[in-house]
Design a protein around this motif. Structure first.
Motif, short mmCIF file in Angstrom:
data_model
loop_
_atom_site.label_atom_id
_atom_site.label_comp_id
_atom_site.label_asym_id
_atom_site.label_seq_id
_atom_site.Cartn_x
_atom_site.Cartn_y
_atom_site.Cartn_z
N LEU A 52 0.81 -1.22 0.00
CA LEU A 52 0.00 0.00 0.00
C LEU A 52 0.85 1.27 0.00
O LEU A 52 0.39 2.32 0.46
CB LEU A 52 -0.96 0.01 1.21
CG LEU A 52 -2.19 -0.89 1.11
CD1 LEU A 52 -3.05 -0.77 2.35
CD2 LEU A 52 -3.01 -0.56 -0.13
N SER A 62 1.16 0.46 -4.46
CA SER A 62 0.05 1.25 -5.01
C SER A 62 0.54 2.36 -5.94
O SER A 62 -0.10 3.40 -6.08
CB SER A 62 -0.76 1.86 -3.86
OG SER A 62 -1.29 0.86 -3.03
N ALA A 98 -3.64 4.14 5.47
CA ALA A 98 -3.39 2.82 4.89
C ALA A 98 -3.50 1.69 5.91
O ALA A 98 -3.91 0.59 5.56
CB ALA A 98 -2.00 2.80 4.25
N PRO A 212 -8.02 -3.87 0.94
CA PRO A 212 -7.15 -2.96 0.19
C PRO A 212 -6.94 -3.38 -1.27
O PRO A 212 -6.18 -2.73 -1.99
CB PRO A 212 -5.83 -3.06 0.97
CG PRO A 212 -5.80 -4.45 1.48
CD PRO A 212 -7.24 -4.82 1.76
#
Length: 402
Positions: A52, A62, A98, A212
Motif C-alpha cells: 500500500l 500502489s 493505509a 485494500p
C-alpha cells in the motif's frame, strides 16, 4: 609384584561416529527449524515490503493508482507521522489511512478530531474493531470477514454504481448512520461505507473500505477496481497518503505506551509456549530414571560377556568410575582370597588379605602397593580406570601362576 604392558583400552571414549549417530537427529531438527524460520521470515518480509505504498511498484504496492491519479491532476503526498496527517486535513484534501490498526487509541482519537469539520474526505483501509469505532464513530466491524472477494455495489452511491463489480470483500461493517451509503454487501453487511459529515457545509465525508485489493498494483486492472479507486481518491485535488509506523509516538499517552511483548504478534507467543512444552517433554523423555535399577528376570539367557559389556556401558554413560572401580576390586578380592588361604568372609579385610597375599607372592615391601591396588581411591579418569583393570588382571594371573 610384576607388571605387564598395558593392553589397548577396551573402554575408550565414544568415537566421532558414535557421537554423530547419537546427535544427528537433534542436529537435523535444529537445521530444519532454522531453515523454516529463515524461509518464513523471508516470505513474510517480501510479502509486506511496499504494501500500500504509492511509491512502490511491488505487486501489493500502489504506485499504479498514484500515477493514474496524477494523470487526472491529483497530486499525492506520502506522510508517515500523525502530525503531518493532521496538518494536511482540509477541504481540498483526501486523507487515506493505509493501516489504521497500527495507530494507538490516542492517535486514533487525535486523527478523528483533526478530520472532523475539515470538510475533506477520509478513507480508512480495512480498519478492524475497535479502530473503526474511534475513527468513524457509529460504525462497527463484524468479527467474520466476507467469504467472497468480488462483490456487486447494490447501493445508490454514484462512484460505486459507475465502477460496478469490485474486489472489496474483506472486513464487513454495520452503521447507525441512517444517511450512510452501504455498498458491496456480503450477507447483508456492507464492505464499503460512505458516511457524510454532519454539520459544517456537509461536503466532508468518511469512506470505510473492507479490503485494500482495489489499490494493489496487481489487482487494479481487475473488475471495476481502478474506477472505484480513482473515484474514491480523486474527488479532491490533493491526496495525502498516510502510512502509519510503530515508531511514530506523537500524542501517545500513558495508556498508549507499548512494551516489547505488546508488539509481538500473538502467533509468536503461542509458538514460544509450544517450544517450552516441547522442551519439557524432551527433558522428561531424556531424563535419568529416579531411584536404583530394579533387577528383573530375563526371558532368555544372555552371555556373560554381553552382560559385562552392557553394565560397563551403563557405568560409562553415568560417568560412574568409582562404582566401576569398586566392582572390579571387590570381584578381584573375592577370587584372590581362596587362592591365598583367606576365608571369603575376610576377603574385604585388608589386615587379613594383604599379609597372606604378600606371603604368597614372596615379596617384601609391596604392602602399600597392594593396598593401593586393592583398596585404594577411585581413579580420576577413564584411562586410570582401564589401567586399574589391567593391573588387577595381572595380579590375579601372577597369584594363579604355579
Amino acid at each position: 609384584m610384576t607388571t605387564e604392558a598395558t593392553p589397548p583400552s577396551t573402554a575408550a571414549s565414544p568415537s566421532a561416529r558414535q557421537v554423530w549417530t547419537r546427535t544427528r537427529g537433534i542436529a537435523l531438527a535444529l537445521v530444519v527449524l532454522i531453515a523454516a524460520a529463515v524461509a518464513i521470515a523471508t516470505i513474510r518480509s517480501d510479502a509486506r515490503h511496499g504494501t500500500l505504498d504509492p511509491r512502490s511498484a511491488d505487486r501489493q504496492g500502489s504506485r499504479a493508482v498514484a500515477e493514474l491519479l496524477a494523470d487526472r491532476g491529483v497530486d499525492t503526498t506520502v506522510v508517515t507521522t500523525l502530525d503531518e496527517a493532521r496538518a494536511a486535513a482540509d477541504a481540498d484534501t483526501t486523507l487515506l489511512v493505509a493501516a489504521p490498526d497500527l495507530l494507538t487509541p490516542g492517535q486514533q482519537r487525535a486523527l478523528r478530531t483533526a478530520t472532523t469539520g475539515a470538510a475533506g474526505r477520509t478513507v480508512l483501509v480495512a480498519p478492524g474493531s475497535p479502530s473503526v469505532e474511534r475513527l468513524a464513530p457509529g460504525v462497527t466491524a463484524d468479527p467474520a470477514n466476507s467469504l467472497d472477494s468480488t462483490l456487486s455495489p447494490d447501493c445508490a452511491l454514484p462512484a460505486a454504481r459507475r465502477a460496478g463489480t469490485a474486489e472489496t470483500g474483506g472486513m464487513r461493517y454495520t452503521t447507525t448512520h441512517l444517511d450512510a451509503d452501504e455498498c458491496y454487501p456480503s450477507d447483508r453487511l456492507a464492505t464499503l461505507l460512505r458516511i457524510p459529515e454532519t454539520g459544517g457545509d456537509g461536503t466532508g465525508d468518511t469512506v470505510v473500505i473492507g479490503a485494500p485489493d482495489i489499490l494493489f498494483n496487481d489487482r487494479l486492472d481487475e473488475q471495476g477496481n481502478a474506477s472505484l479507486a480513482l473515484q474514491l481518491l480523486g474527488s479532491r485535488p490533493h491526496l495525502v497518503w498516510y502510512l502509519p509506523t510503530l515508531s511514530d509516538t506523537a500524542t501517545a499517552g500513558q495508556d498508549d505506551q507499548r512494551g516489547f511483548f505488546d508488539l509481538l504478534p500473538s502467533g509468536w507467543l503461542w509458538g514460544t509456549l509450544q517450544l517450552f512444552i516441547a522442551a519439557a517433554v524432551a527433558a522428561l523423555w531424556r531424563a535419568r530414571r529416579l531411584g536404583p535399577l530394579v533387577p528383573e528376570r530375563l526371558p532368555v539367557a544372555i552371555r556373560a560377556s554381553e552382560t559385562v559389556e552392557g553394565r560397563a556401558r551403563l557405568y560409562r554413560k553415568a560417568n560412574a568410575r568409582d562404582r566401576a572401580a569398586t566392582a572390579l576390586r571387590s570381584t578381584t578380592r573375592i577370587r584372590l582370597a581362596p587362592l591365598v588361604g583367606v576365608p571369603l568372609t575376610q576377603a574385604h579385610t585388608p589386615e587379613a588379605l594383604l599379609p597372606a597375599l604378600s606371603a604368597h607372592l614372596h615379596r617384601h615391601g609391596d604392602g602399600q602397593t597392594l593396598h593401593t591396588l586393592l583398596f585404594g581411591p577411585p581413579p580420576g579418569d577413564d584411562a586410570a580406570l582401564v589401567s586399574l583393570a589391567d593391573q588387577l588382571d595381572a595380579l590375579e594371573r601372577e597369584v594363579r601362576r604355579p
